[in-house]
Motif scaffolding. Structure first.
Motif, PDB file in Angstrom:
ATOM      1  N   SER A 168      -5.899   0.671   0.810  1.00 18.81           N
ATOM      2  CA  SER A 168      -6.804   1.550   0.037  1.00 18.81           C
ATOM      3  C   SER A 168      -6.119   2.648  -0.764  1.00 18.81           C
ATOM      4  CB  SER A 168      -7.872   2.194   0.953  1.00 18.81           C
ATOM      5  OG  SER A 168      -8.650   1.201   1.571  1.00 18.81           O
ATOM      6  N   THR A 169      -4.805   2.638  -0.893  1.00 22.02           N
ATOM      7  CA  THR A 169      -4.122   3.692  -1.648  1.00 22.02           C
ATOM      8  C   THR A 169      -4.246   3.500  -3.158  1.00 22.02           C
ATOM      9  OG1 THR A 169      -2.086   2.423  -1.322  1.00 22.02           O
ATOM     10  CG2 THR A 169      -2.474   4.296   0.151  1.00 22.02           C
ATOM     11  N   MET A 179      -5.803   6.596   2.089  1.00 22.55           N
ATOM     12  CA  MET A 179      -5.120   5.592   2.905  1.00 22.55           C
ATOM     13  C   MET A 179      -5.821   5.426   4.251  1.00 22.55           C
ATOM     14  SD  MET A 179      -1.121   5.245   4.066  1.00 22.55           S
ATOM     15  CE  MET A 179      -1.178   6.406   5.433  1.00 22.55           C
ATOM     16  N   ALA A 185       0.800  -1.226   0.000  1.00 23.41           N
ATOM     17  CA  ALA A 185       0.000   0.000   0.000  1.00 23.41           C
ATOM     18  C   ALA A 185       0.834   1.278   0.000  1.00 23.41           C
ATOM     19  CB  ALA A 185      -0.942   0.004   1.208  1.00 23.41           C
ATOM     20  N   ILE A 186       2.140   1.146   0.234  1.00 20.09           N
ATOM     21  CA  ILE A 186       3.018   2.323   0.180  1.00 20.09           C
ATOM     22  C   ILE A 186       3.800   2.348  -1.129  1.00 20.09           C
ATOM     23  CG2 ILE A 186       5.013   3.460   1.251  1.00 20.09           C
ATOM     24  CD1 ILE A 186       3.998   2.413   3.949  1.00 20.09           C
ATOM     25  N   ARG A 233      -8.386   9.688   6.903  1.00 21.03           N
ATOM     26  CA  ARG A 233      -7.673   9.194   5.735  1.00 21.03           C
ATOM     27  C   ARG A 233      -6.289   9.839   5.648  1.00 21.03           C
ATOM     28  NH1 ARG A 233     -11.187   6.211   6.376  1.00 21.03           N
ATOM     29  NH2 ARG A 233     -12.882   5.603   4.969  1.00 21.03           N
ATOM     30  N   ARG A 258      -2.424   9.676   3.206  1.00 24.51           N
ATOM     31  CA  ARG A 258      -2.072   9.655   1.784  1.00 24.51           C
ATOM     32  C   ARG A 258      -0.580   9.360   1.605  1.00 24.51           C
ATOM     33  NH1 ARG A 258      -1.889  15.095   3.122  1.00 24.51           N
ATOM     34  NH2 ARG A 258      -0.210  16.311   2.151  1.00 24.51           N
ATOM     35  N   ASP A 305      -5.705   3.069   7.907  1.00 16.70           N
ATOM     36  CA  ASP A 305      -4.761   2.286   8.699  1.00 16.70           C
ATOM     37  C   ASP A 305      -5.377   2.023  10.065  1.00 16.70           C
ATOM     38  OD1 ASP A 305      -2.468   0.984   9.526  1.00 16.70           O
ATOM     39  OD2 ASP A 305      -1.327   2.812   9.923  1.00 16.70           O
ATOM     40  N   ALA A 355      -1.823  -0.491   6.566  1.00 15.27           N
ATOM     41  CA  ALA A 355      -2.206   0.504   5.564  1.00 15.27           C
ATOM     42  C   ALA A 355      -2.870  -0.177   4.367  1.00 15.27           C
ATOM     43  CB  ALA A 355      -0.982   1.286   5.104  1.00 15.27           C
ATOM     44  N   SER A 380      -3.280  -2.457  -1.142  1.00 16.45           N
ATOM     45  CA  SER A 380      -3.702  -1.141  -1.617  1.00 16.45           C
ATOM     46  C   SER A 380      -5.054  -1.176  -2.322  1.00 16.45           C
ATOM     47  CB  SER A 380      -2.646  -0.543  -2.554  1.00 16.45           C
ATOM     48  OG  SER A 380      -2.577  -1.246  -3.776  1.00 16.45           O
TER      49      SER A 380
END
Length: 602
Positions: free
Chosen positions: A539-540, A345, A309-310, A451, A453, A347, A537, A569
């Motif tokens: 949903s990015t 994002m 996700a990062i 959220r 980011r 978490d 983390a 992500s």
């Protein structure tokens, strides 16, 4: 006497803990990788073509590589920035003790001047495993699927095929449950016996009995299996480990297929950029090999990002796919304006909460005995899933609880080493546990509205991205989290806790001075300043309908072709618990979807 005990606490925090960190590093170096367990390094040439290129050999990437290479006609290249896992990461109990010394991307959040100010750096260490298996080799091995409603909500939000009835078979597909009691229960039909991922539930005897009875008295159900038909309640932990090894996905999904001729693995290799043609089709990746040479590798069918996700949104943005304004600011040619890349994002924020236990003398030998429990989690552990609204069937918060004996080093060491809380708070904790045991707990806000980011720091792929946690940017999260803490600590009013004169330990947080300890305002301050991450983390690059999702329900990146994302992500929202099992599920389902999309009959 109190002065002597305080001196011991100061010695532990100022002298012993730094020495322990050096020992952790030494232990990892003494247990190097067993290269015979994993696929050998591939020999590749510039412009060489594969059917699929997978970027990232973590929780998802290893699973996907296993499933795609089941098709013998497909040549699959798996690219990993790290190396083989050190043996220290494979030994279940030892891996927990040396977790902070395992290969890591060493990412930190940006100090927002608001949240997490009670941590040493006022930033959060986002530990991400940098090796085959990724974070499945550095986590605490908890196996939690989440709640049925989590997945039904994904489907209701427009992600067809992701409801519980569809995804549950993929949890079963990956799992090799090794618990006779669970398989004899009414939840047996929810578990798998033939998968690659061993899951166990250690028997700790009567160690947590008094605590579980207290939660039962408080009104909570005691569960045999929180991955069964009911999640709400407290129960003993299930782990991704067996009697031999931690079940990181490299060990469980790659090792058994290490000699497959169509599997090619590049280690210590950084994917720098996705290659796209003029038709916005992904045709390969640019990568830096271990010796520093930069080459291009081609993909006939698809490039699949499983970098997490990062790193996945970072790689998309470096390739010109992302929010137009940010890409232009970074002077990157915009291939596709995809405004949600790196955004949204979510978490799981957590805080440590410690309740003092019995006043009971424990010998030094007895206290270090858990260090010898290398075949399982070092100490008894149970999880709780709790809702404040008794009419709902999914939890608001999670409790990860570990009963510890008198003088145990684990609570202060974890708070110092893993969560980087300031020394004065660690000393206050050590003071209170020199003569008493403790129930050490992490309380997690499961469904935050806030959220964060991910932004680019620079156009250099070697530079870490900017991580904005966004914690408590929605005021409701702070208020709700404080209520969850207040709800949890009411357990001290039960019979057992009253008998031992238990107290919630005051960590004497600098930022909360002048606020009455135990008041609602105090817990708001406590949560705000001690909040750290459970490394969840998501949903990015979230899955969603056109205009909202970066990827569609089949995980294909919207606006381009030949490019898919398969990792945390893509999750539209957080699940109710630890995310390693859900990420493995996503990869299992993706494997089938990719086969279907390319005409393979299942």
């Amino acid at each position: 006497m109190m002065n002597i005990l305080h001196a011991i606490s100061v010695f532990e925090v100022k002298v012993l803990f730094p020495l322990i960190r050096l020992v952790q590093i030494a232990i990892v170096s003494l247990f190097p990788s067993d290269n015979s367990l994993y696929p050998t390094q591939a020999n590749v040439q510039d412009s060489q073509t594969f059917d699929f290129i997978i970027v990232g050999a973590g929780s998802a990437g290893c699973v996907l590589a296993n499933r795609l290479t089941e098709v013998s006609d497909w040549n699959v290249l798996l690219i990993e920035a790290g190396d083989d896992p050190p043996r220290a990461s494979i030994i279940p109990g030892l891996s927990i003790i040396v977790a902070s010394a395992l290969p890591d991307w060493n990412y930190y959040t940006v100090d927002d001047g608001y949240s997490s100010q009670g941590l040493k750096t006022k930033t959060i260490h986002n530990r991400k495993g940098k090796m085959l298996g990724g974070s499945s080799g550095t986590n605490f091995m908890y196996y939690v699927r989440g709640n049925k409603i989590d997945y039904d909500k994904w489907a209701q939000d427009g992600n067809e095929g992701w409801n519980w009835n569809n995804v549950s078979k993929y949890f079963k597909k990956s799992e090799k449950i090794k618990s006779e009691s669970i398989m004899k229960s009414d939840a047996a039909d929810l578990h798998g016996k033939d998968g690659f991922l061993s899951v166990t539930q250690p028997d700790w005897g009567d160690i947590p009995k008094d605590y579980l009875n207290a939660f039962k008295e408080q009104g909570h159900d005691i569960l045999l299996d929180y991955n069964g038909h009911q999640q709400l309640g407290y129960g003993m932990s299930s782990f991704t480990s067996d009697e031999i090894a931690r079940q990181n996905t490299a060990f469980s999904f790659l090792s058994p297929i290490k000699t497959r001729k169509n599997l090619h693995v590049l280690k210590n290799t950084l994917a720098r950029k996705i290659l796209l043609d003029t038709n916005k089709r992904a045709i390969g990746v640019e990568a830096r090999l271990p010796g520093g040479q930069i080459i291009k590798l081609k993909a006939k069918n698809e490039v699949i990002l499983s970098a997490g996700a990062i790193n996945t949104p970072q790689l998309l943005m470096l390739s010109g796919i992302g929010p137009k304004n940010h890409l232009e600011e970074m002077k990157i040619d915009v291939v596709l304006d995809s405004p949600n890349v790196g955004q949204n994002m979510q978490d799981h924020a957590l805080i440590p909460l410690i309740i003092s236990g019995e006043k009971k003398f424990i010998s030094i030998l007895e206290n270090i005995k858990p260090l010898g429990e290398t075949t399982r989690f070092p100490m008894a552990s149970f999880l709780g899933f709790v809702t404040l609204n008794k009419s709902q069937s999914y939890p608001d918060y999670q409790v990860t609880a570990v009963p510890t004996p008198t003088g145990a080093l684990l609570p202060p060491l974890l708070c110092s080493d893993t969560f980087s809380i300031k020394d004065n708070s660690i000393i206050a904790l050590a003071d209170k546990t020199q003569t008493r045991g403790a129930l050490f707990a992490l309380v997690t806000h499961l469904h935050p509205k806030s959220r964060g980011r991910i932004n680019l720091r620079s156009t250099n792929p070697e530079d870490s991205p900017l991580i904005y946690s966004g914690y408590f940017s929605n005021e409701d999260d702070l208020e709700n989290f404080a209520k969850y803490v207040e709800d949890y600590i009411t357990v001290i009013n039960t019979t057992y806790f009253k008998q031992i004169e238990a107290q919630v330990i005051d960590l004497k947080i600098d930022e909360c001075k002048g606020i009455s300890f135990g008041s609602h305002e105090y817990w708001r301050c406590y949560v705000l300043n001690l909040a750290s991450t459970q490394y969840h983390a998501v949903s990015t690059c979230r899955m969603g309908v056109e205009g909202q999702g970066v990827v569609d329900a089949r995980l294909r990146v919207r606006g381009v072709t030949g490019l898919r994302v398969v990792d945390a992500s893509v999750m539209p929202s957080l699940t109710s618990g630890n995310i390693n099992a859900p990420v493995i599920m996503v990869a299992e389902k993706a494997g089938d979807m990719i086969k279907e999309d390319f005409g393979i009959k299942l």
